[in-house]
Design an enzyme around this catalytic site. Structure first.
Site, mmCIF file in Angstrom:
data_model
loop_
_atom_site.group_PDB
_atom_site.id
_atom_site.type_symbol
_atom_site.label_atom_id
_atom_site.label_comp_id
_atom_site.label_asym_id
_atom_site.label_seq_id
_atom_site.Cartn_x
_atom_site.Cartn_y
_atom_site.Cartn_z
ATOM 1 N N GLN A 142 0.831 -1.203 0.000
ATOM 2 C CA GLN A 142 0.000 0.000 0.000
ATOM 3 C C GLN A 142 0.873 1.264 0.000
ATOM 4 O O GLN A 142 0.682 2.190 0.785
ATOM 5 C CB GLN A 142 -0.937 -0.005 1.200
ATOM 6 C CG GLN A 142 -2.121 -0.927 1.048
ATOM 7 C CD GLN A 142 -3.102 -0.440 -0.009
ATOM 8 O OE1 GLN A 142 -3.191 0.747 -0.316
ATOM 9 N NE2 GLN A 142 -3.856 -1.364 -0.586
ATOM 10 N N SER A 143 1.834 1.311 -0.895
ATOM 11 C CA SER A 143 2.791 2.415 -0.939
ATOM 12 C C SER A 143 2.175 3.694 -1.503
ATOM 13 O O SER A 143 1.720 3.730 -2.649
ATOM 14 C CB SER A 143 3.994 2.019 -1.798
ATOM 15 O OG SER A 143 4.813 3.130 -2.069
ATOM 16 N N ASN A 144 2.195 4.756 -0.696
ATOM 17 C CA ASN A 144 1.788 6.071 -1.192
ATOM 18 C C ASN A 144 2.766 6.584 -2.235
ATOM 19 O O ASN A 144 2.377 7.246 -3.204
ATOM 20 C CB ASN A 144 1.714 7.075 -0.036
ATOM 21 C CG ASN A 144 0.664 6.717 0.984
ATOM 22 O OD1 ASN A 144 -0.458 6.393 0.635
ATOM 23 N ND2 ASN A 144 1.030 6.770 2.253
#
Length: 341
Positions: free
Chosen positions: A75-77
């Protein structure tokens, strides 16, 4: 500091707002709380990585890249904003996503930032947790180069001296806003992970002699490692900017008491912080970075770490898209509550 010496693609919505959080201040009965809205940088739901990418993607274009590759957690921004920035300038994007949490929740694996990665047209592949992801990144980059692509590789979080320029510049922006508003900032607090945001901020603050303490609330590494990572990057960033020696080791302070079970795993305090911001200020935090940063700030306030007369600025690093990968962590499903209840 003269940032126009460096290539930059200025697409972020800047300056981001500096706002008081009056209701949260009242609820916590603590110091005067302010927020720097770097969740509102304008690209794909916003976030702090856009400031870094303005310099990184400009460097990529200058080097003639036709594809950018980067890496991050599922879930990398950073991955989401890199994919969006690449789409904006017409460049291909390939992402390596590391499974750091081993979550089998379909929302975590396919919703939130992951969904947006693909929506922006990026391609992606996964890796198990615990690998040297920058080494994995370089191996993928070399494979693409062997196939004739001109690759620009961005480390996790966009955290290298080029990316950190974005937050050295942000420090100047923030202090200028405070000066214009007549606001005396006594302390700045934010979540710190891959080190680029904190390193850039400390370089900018020290270079302009702002005399404002900066506290990073760690989300992954132990305190000694986190502080050393930030310090090394700050030193390199200061050299790049032409102000070597402005940062001392004691300037870099991280509190890593709020990591919990690990990176990307929300704590009860993180969930509470997200709810407090949402219900008192209408502001969305994320469960990985800004939520844990806010949890640390709230706990320190409750412990009396700050004087009630202080003005504390919380830098919101964005990431609300990740909330949709963590819906189960909030326990709302089937709550069945009505207004009458």
């Amino acid at each position: 500091m003269h940032f126009s010496r460096f290539p930059r693609l200025p697409i972020a919505h800047l300056p981001t707002a500096l706002e008081p959080m009056q209701r949260l201040t009242q609820a916590l009965e603590g110091p005067q709380l302010w927020i720097k809205r770097d969740d509102c940088t304008g690209l794909s739901t916003g976030g702090n990585k856009t400031r870094k990418l303005e310099f990184l993607m400009a460097e990529a274009k200058e080097q003639g890249a036709d594809i950018v590759v980067t890496q991050g957690a599922t879930q990398s921004n950073h991955a989401r904003q890199t994919a969006a920035f690449a789409a904006r300038i017409g460049m291909d994007c390939h992402i390596l996503l590391e499974d750091r949490t081993q979550s089998n929740d379909p929302n975590y694996k396919y919703n939130g930032n992951v969904f947006l990665d693909y929506l922006h047209g990026a391609t992606a592949e996964t890796r198990p947790g615990g690998l040297d992801m920058n080494a994995e990144l370089e191996a993928v980059a070399e494979d693409l180069r062997a196939k004739g692509r001109t690759v620009y590789a961005i480390p996790g979080g966009g955290s290298n001296p080029t990316g950190a320029l974005g937050y050295a510049n942000c420090a100047m922006e923030l202090v200028a806003q405070a000066n214009n508003q007549g606001l005396r900032i006594d302390r700045i607090v934010h979540a710190t992970g891959s080190a680029g945001t904190q390193a850039g901020l400390i370089v900018g603050l020290k270079a302009i002699n702002a005399n404002i303490p900066l506290l990073g609330i760690g989300v992954r590494a132990p305190k000694p490692k986190q502080e050393e990572n930030v310090y090394k990057l700050a030193v390199a960033t200061a050299e790049k900017l032409g102000c070597p020696g402005v940062v001392a080791r004691e300037d870099v302070v991280a509190n890593t008491d709020y990591v919990g079970e690990g990176y990307g795993i929300p704590t009860p305090e993180c969930i509470e912080a997200i709810e407090l911001f949402a219900r008192h200020e209408g502001i969305l935090l994320d469960p990985v970075y800004s939520g844990k940063g806010a949890a640390g700030l709230i706990d320190l306030i409750r412990k009396g770490a700050f004087d009630r007369s202080e003005n504390i600025v919380f830098i919101h690093t964005g990431g609300s898209a990740a909330l949709f990968g963590y819906t189960n962590a909030f326990g709302y499903e089937g709550a069945g509550k009505t207004a009458a209840e």
